[in-house]
Scaffold this active site. Sequence first.
Site, mmCIF file in Angstrom:
data_model
loop_
_atom_site.group_PDB
_atom_site.id
_atom_site.type_symbol
_atom_site.label_atom_id
_atom_site.label_comp_id
_atom_site.label_asym_id
_atom_site.label_seq_id
_atom_site.Cartn_x
_atom_site.Cartn_y
_atom_site.Cartn_z
ATOM 1 C CB CYS A 83 31.617 38.664 18.041
ATOM 2 S SG CYS A 83 31.680 39.888 19.367
ATOM 3 C CB CYS A 227 36.885 44.516 18.756
ATOM 4 S SG CYS A 227 36.606 43.315 17.431
#
Length: 284
Positions: A83, A227
């Site tokens: 992430c 993201c």
Amino acid sequence: MDSYYKNKKKINFSKMHGLKNDFMVINCIKKNVFLTSHIIKKLSNRYTGIGFDQLLLVEKSNSLLTDFHYRIFNANGNEVEQCGNGARCFGLFLLLKGLTNKKKILISTKKKPLTIEFLTENMIKVNMNEPDFKFYNLSSLQNVLDNNFSIKLMNENLICNLVSIGNPHCIIKVQSIKNAPVNIIGNNIEKNPIFPEGVNVSFMEILNKKHIKLRVYERNVGETKACGSAACAAVAVGIAQKLLSDTVHVELLGGKLIIIWKGFGTPLYMVGPAKHVYDGYIYI
């Protein structure tokens, strides 16, 4: 009321976000914290829990070569490999809690290690490693053009690009992201049997060689405000296909990132902000 908490465990946490991609961050360096997928789901609920896209655990390193270990759990309780926005928040958490005073640190993950560099207090640069265009067994996909693949979706062939930034990404180029059916197509591709572990699906609109817009459907989550790894993946595809320059501004729903990649054989860098929202504690 005291008797209710008597047999429960108190856990301190921080709420953080990177471009409105939000996280619950827990320091597990001195105290092991084990949360079941059921508990993580409850905590991630935005109405009855803390509310977050991902849970981040800060753990001590099990190697002399790295400073810390970085773990990520999606809102459904599944542990994932990477992430990018979380990595920046992970780094800021270490600074704010006095866990490091280094300008640059190396952290281990479920897959490859990452380097985090503190440019300013809230602007952080992450070495995301070299993009991997060969991580899938593509025998089940029709090779259309160089690094272009066709996925059958709702009786139509959808052209996309596949790349890993430590986690899997499917990139779809569109004329405009404004009306892109992000959740419909994202959900269908994520559940396609050729992706047994799921896949993040991004819709990329190229404005010019130095600027793109991006919307992202994250696996097991749905569309998010941003993201980081998807931004890296989209830019990597654009650079590999000579559609983008080596430094690109990525405009997401939650804000902007800068992605830098000099091409094959070199690491890709992500530069962007991280924000601390508040500290709190829970009993579980």
